[in-house]
Design a protein around this motif. Structure first.
Motif, PDB file in Angstrom:
ATOM      1  N   THR A   1       0.775  -1.154   0.050  1.00 45.96           N
ATOM      2  CA  THR A   1       0.219  -0.006   0.141  1.00 45.96           C
ATOM      3  C   THR A   1       0.919   1.477   0.084  1.00 45.96           C
ATOM      4  O   THR A   1       0.280   2.469  -0.030  1.00 45.96           O
ATOM      5  N   ARG A   2       2.129   1.237   0.114  1.00 46.48           N
ATOM      6  CA  ARG A   2       2.955   2.506   0.098  1.00 46.48           C
ATOM      7  C   ARG A   2       3.862   2.427  -1.171  1.00 46.48           C
ATOM      8  O   ARG A   2       4.131   1.222  -1.904  1.00 46.48           O
ATOM      9  N   ARG A   3       4.647   3.574  -1.294  1.00 45.60           N
ATOM     10  CA  ARG A   3       5.539   3.583  -2.334  1.00 45.60           C
ATOM     11  C   ARG A   3       6.827   2.941  -2.197  1.00 45.60           C
ATOM     12  O   ARG A   3       6.982   2.784  -1.007  1.00 45.60           O
ATOM     13  N   PRO A   4       7.351   2.220  -3.113  1.00 43.93           N
ATOM     14  CA  PRO A   4       8.702   1.797  -2.997  1.00 43.93           C
ATOM     15  C   PRO A   4       9.726   2.472  -2.544  1.00 43.93           C
ATOM     16  O   PRO A   4       9.625   3.800  -2.733  1.00 43.93           O
ATOM     17  N   PRO A   5      10.683   2.133  -1.508  1.00 43.16           N
ATOM     18  CA  PRO A   5      11.684   2.976  -1.070  1.00 43.16           C
ATOM     19  C   PRO A   5      12.797   3.549  -2.242  1.00 43.16           C
ATOM     20  O   PRO A   5      12.628   2.714  -3.183  1.00 43.16           O
ATOM     21  N   TRP A   6      13.541   4.461  -1.834  1.00 43.54           N
ATOM     22  CA  TRP A   6      14.320   4.951  -2.956  1.00 43.54           C
ATOM     23  C   TRP A   6      15.620   4.062  -3.361  1.00 43.54           C
ATOM     24  O   TRP A   6      15.846   4.043  -4.400  1.00 43.54           O
ATOM     25  N   TYR A   7      15.859   3.157  -2.317  1.00 41.53           N
ATOM     26  CA  TYR A   7      16.870   2.207  -2.436  1.00 41.53           C
ATOM     27  C   TYR A   7      16.516   1.163  -3.409  1.00 41.53           C
ATOM     28  O   TYR A   7      17.350   0.193  -3.796  1.00 41.53           O
ATOM     29  N   LEU A   8      15.141   1.097  -3.761  1.00 41.28           N
ATOM     30  CA  LEU A   8      14.753   0.167  -4.742  1.00 41.28           C
ATOM     31  C   LEU A   8      14.421   0.574  -5.953  1.00 41.28           C
ATOM     32  O   LEU A   8      14.644   0.102  -6.915  1.00 41.28           O
TER      33      LEU A   8
ATOM     34  N   TYR B   1      11.761  -7.742  -6.612  1.00 41.34           N
ATOM     35  CA  TYR B   1      11.181  -7.308  -5.175  1.00 41.34           C
ATOM     36  C   TYR B   1      10.148  -6.225  -5.381  1.00 41.34           C
ATOM     37  O   TYR B   1       8.907  -6.197  -4.557  1.00 41.34           O
ATOM     38  N   MET B   2      10.549  -5.134  -6.225  1.00 43.19           N
ATOM     39  CA  MET B   2       9.709  -4.040  -6.277  1.00 43.19           C
ATOM     40  C   MET B   2       8.071  -4.484  -6.859  1.00 43.19           C
ATOM     41  O   MET B   2       7.062  -3.998  -6.650  1.00 43.19           O
ATOM     42  N   ALA B   3       8.548  -5.104  -7.997  1.00 42.06           N
ATOM     43  CA  ALA B   3       7.209  -5.854  -8.725  1.00 42.06           C
ATOM     44  C   ALA B   3       6.425  -6.733  -7.853  1.00 42.06           C
ATOM     45  O   ALA B   3       5.247  -6.616  -8.330  1.00 42.06           O
ATOM     46  N   ARG B   4       7.082  -7.297  -7.209  1.00 43.13           N
ATOM     47  CA  ARG B   4       5.995  -8.351  -6.200  1.00 43.13           C
ATOM     48  C   ARG B   4       5.649  -7.508  -4.777  1.00 43.13           C
ATOM     49  O   ARG B   4       4.421  -7.849  -4.700  1.00 43.13           O
TER      50      ARG B   4
ATOM     51  N   VAL C   1      15.926 -12.065 -13.487  1.00 39.40           N
ATOM     52  CA  VAL C   1      14.566 -11.492 -12.944  1.00 39.40           C
ATOM     53  C   VAL C   1      13.633 -12.757 -12.712  1.00 39.40           C
ATOM     54  O   VAL C   1      12.878 -12.669 -11.699  1.00 39.40           O
ATOM     55  N   GLY C   2      13.696 -13.612 -13.469  1.00 40.36           N
ATOM     56  CA  GLY C   2      12.592 -14.599 -13.585  1.00 40.36           C
ATOM     57  C   GLY C   2      12.785 -15.642 -12.323  1.00 40.36           C
ATOM     58  O   GLY C   2      11.657 -15.817 -11.507  1.00 40.36           O
ATOM     59  N   PRO C   3      13.815 -16.402 -12.034  1.00 41.43           N
ATOM     60  CA  PRO C   3      13.944 -17.240 -10.856  1.00 41.43           C
ATOM     61  C   PRO C   3      13.932 -16.509  -9.447  1.00 41.43           C
ATOM     62  O   PRO C   3      13.422 -17.087  -8.441  1.00 41.43           O
ATOM     63  N   ILE C   4      14.300 -15.221  -9.397  1.00 34.79           N
ATOM     64  CA  ILE C   4      13.993 -14.386  -8.118  1.00 34.79           C
ATOM     65  C   ILE C   4      12.591 -14.033  -7.900  1.00 34.79           C
ATOM     66  O   ILE C   4      12.081 -14.092  -6.976  1.00 34.79           O
ATOM     67  N   ARG C   5      11.865 -13.663  -9.026  1.00 36.06           N
ATOM     68  CA  ARG C   5      10.552 -13.601  -8.704  1.00 36.06           C
ATOM     69  C   ARG C   5       9.652 -14.782  -8.400  1.00 36.06           C
ATOM     70  O   ARG C   5       8.699 -14.651  -7.598  1.00 36.06           O
ATOM     71  N   SER C   6       9.980 -15.962  -9.043  1.00 29.91           N
ATOM     72  CA  SER C   6       9.560 -17.111  -8.629  1.00 29.91           C
ATOM     73  C   SER C   6       9.594 -17.301  -7.316  1.00 29.91           C
ATOM     74  O   SER C   6       8.677 -17.721  -6.402  1.00 29.91           O
TER      75      SER C   6
ATOM     76  N   VAL D   1      15.544 -11.820   6.842  1.00 30.04           N
ATOM     77  CA  VAL D   1      14.197 -12.598   6.718  1.00 30.04           C
ATOM     78  C   VAL D   1      14.058 -13.001   5.281  1.00 30.04           C
ATOM     79  O   VAL D   1      13.992 -14.364   4.797  1.00 30.04           O
ATOM     80  N   THR D   2      14.077 -12.068   4.461  1.00 30.09           N
ATOM     81  CA  THR D   2      13.748 -12.297   3.167  1.00 30.09           C
ATOM     82  C   THR D   2      14.797 -12.959   2.273  1.00 30.09           C
ATOM     83  O   THR D   2      14.538 -13.906   1.436  1.00 30.09           O
ATOM     84  N   LEU D   3      15.969 -12.286   2.296  1.00 30.79           N
ATOM     85  CA  LEU D   3      17.093 -12.817   1.587  1.00 30.79           C
ATOM     86  C   LEU D   3      17.492 -14.267   1.754  1.00 30.79           C
ATOM     87  O   LEU D   3      17.591 -14.907   0.670  1.00 30.79           O
TER      88      LEU D   3
END
Length: 532
Positions: free
Chosen positions: A12-19, A356-359, A419-424, A451-453
């Motif tokens: 619900t928020r805009r992505p941060p600048w570092y993305l 990450y930003m697209a997902r 991009v594909g494998p990371i998105r999956s 957590v995410t990495l």
């Protein structure tokens, strides 16, 4: 009192600048070379434009390229449709083995396939020396067609096979219950449902054919890619080279537009809530023998013949088996790895914020950024490399013909593969864990690393491996952008084959075949993990 579940904060928020910053930098990095290609092309006045663009030779190149596309796509389709049907819908014995064999030609790049075909024919070819009969030299249009057809067959086969596995058999059963013969059921019910898979496979095949340089150059067939490289090598008219590159990009863009128009409004989702049932395999009866012969013939042409030919010429190396793997081979292997490995790491680092930003921050902006990452992959490699040449010579001449520029080109061109494998992996990693981490007081960056990495580790490894193996066998970008004296496996293979030095080229071909085999093994492993 009713408690409403709050929405996911990250959505619900805009992505941060570092993305946003690295993601936008990727888009700019892909777009700038293409922009400078346009600038270089439109430097010509009307007289030069009419002389360069409206010449008869361009019509010949266009006709040759389109003819090659049509014939390769026809051959690939005529082979892929029955192979996909036999391995998914029938009681053919050894279906898993035949499926593996149908995918394995991906391990033989098109220019290696061209090397194989050239090494087969003539009085000193493989067949003449091993089997005692001489095949004619396979060159020109039909040589390029055969090499590109064998290499691109798995792309169409994989798309059609997945689509056939997911079709609901209820429609076919309904058609058969109405008295329709099997061939009419297949033509009227099954084939229309394969349209998205066919278009996806066709797009991949045509993009490879249009952008191929290695096979058409070794076969001496004048397509747009071959003419573009020769024009650049001659260095006589860079404006003409720029226009040839733009024509290649225009053909690619037209293909993308055609695919979108054909798929607009097309739906295959069922009207009701019926659950697909397992289908009974179709009995082939006495057709099993012809079916096995067809699949064995494809495996023979796509895998066994190239492998035998490479090993034969490897054994005929003038310096013996030990001398074949000499210092030149070791240096070329080292040069290939020194460019491919940094490119794989850079492409994966750039793919992380995009995926990450697209997902996690889904919006038109983030989806547009993600789709722009595919622009470098869809652009023919020669055109992309030429745009980078014009850009570097005008803006950063100190970067021209440096290892950094080559790594940069690899990373942007193969960014879509990263991009594909990371998105999956992000689709599997639930955002609730990140929300729990944030609720415990951890910041965004700390949450990502802790957590995410770790959840993305498998996707990151696959991304690095895919880009690394693709860069190891890349030829057009390497030819135009590599530093002076920088000799990769692909360059040495092409150079020796171009001089008909098949024995000297064999060590490089065998090494590329081994690395490409790792690529196919990784692809099959990913497919097995996704299915299981």
């Amino acid at each position: 009192m009713t408690t409403l579940t709050p929405p996911i904060p990250s959505l619900t928020r805009r992505p941060p600048w570092y993305l946003v910053v690295p993601a936008v930098a990727c888009v700019v990095g892909v777009a700038l070379p293409l922009a400078y290609l346009l600038i270089r092309a439109f430097e010509a006045d009307w007289e030069t434009f009419s002389t360069v663009v409206l010449r008869q030779r361009n019509l010949v190149l266009l006709g040759n390229t389109l003819m090659l596309c049509v014939v390769v796509l026809s051959i690939v389709t005529l082979l892929a449709v029955p192979i996909a049907w036999l391995t998914t819908r029938t009681d053919l014995p050894g279906r898993k083995t035949f499926t593996l064999l149908a995918v394995m030609p991906l391990a033989v790049p098109a220019y290696v396939m061209a090397y194989t075909l050239l090494g087969l024919g003539g009085p000193y070819g493989t067949t003449a020396q091993l089997l005692g009969f001489q095949l004619p030299m396979i060159r020109g249009f039909w040589g390029a067609t055969l090499a590109l057809s064998l290499y691109n067959l798995p792309y169409m086969f994989l798309n059609l096979r997945v689509a056939m596995q997911r079709l609901n058999p209820a429609l076919e059963e309904a058609a058969r219950s109405l008295g329709q013969p099997p061939w009419r059921v297949f033509a009227g019910v099954v084939l229309p449902q394969l349209r998205p898979a066919f278009l996806a496979g066709s797009l991949l095949v045509l993009l490879h054919v249009i952008g191929d340089f290695g096979a058409v150059s070794l076969m001496r067939f004048e397509s747009f890619s071959y003419a573009l490289f020769m024009q650049y090598e001659a260095g006589a008219d860079r404006v003409y080279a720029a226009w040839l590159a733009l024509m290649l990009i225009a053909i690619t863009g037209a293909l993308l537009i055609v695919e979108l128009r054909f798929l607009r409004g097309f739906r295959l989702d069922p009207a009701g809530m019926a659950v697909p049932r397992a289908r009974k395999p179709i009995r082939l009866g006495w057709w099993k023998l012809p079916a096995c012969l067809l699949l064995a013939g494809v495996a023979l042409a796509g895998i066994i013949v190239p492998l035998v030919t490479i090993l034969f010429w490897f054994s005929r190396h003038p310096e013996g088996l030990a001398g074949a793997l000499d210092g030149a081979w070791a240096r070329s292997l080292g040069d290939s790895i020194s460019a491919a490995l940094p490119a794989a790491i850079l492409a994966t680092l750039l793919a992380l914020p995009i995926a990450y930003m697209a997902r996690r921050y889904s919006s038109r902006f983030s989806r547009g950024i993600e789709q722009s990452a595919y622009l470098g992959y869809a652009t023919p490699a020669l055109a992309f490399a030429l745009g980078l040449v014009f850009f570097s010579l005008r803006v950063t001449p100190w970067l021209y013909q440096t290892l950094f520029l080559l790594v940069y080109a690899y990373a942007l061109h193969f960014l879509a593969e990263a991009v594909g494998p990371i998105r999956s992996a992000l689709y599997v990693a639930t955002p609730r864990l990140e929300e729990a981490s944030r609720s415990l007081g951890w910041g965004r960056i700390q949450t990502f690393y802790r957590v995410t990495l770790p959840l993305l580790r498998s996707g990151i490894v696959v991304s690095v491996a895919l880009v690394f193996l693709s860069a190891m066998k890349e030829l057009p970008l390497t030819f135009i952008l590599s530093p002076l004296g920088f000799e990769t496996l692909a360059k040495n293979l092409w150079s020796h084959t171009n001089e008909a030095m098949f024995a000297e080229a064999a060590p490089y071909a065998l090494t590329i075949l081994i690395f490409s085999g790792l690529f196919v093994g990784l692809l099959l492993l990913r497919g097995h993990e996704e299915v299981s």
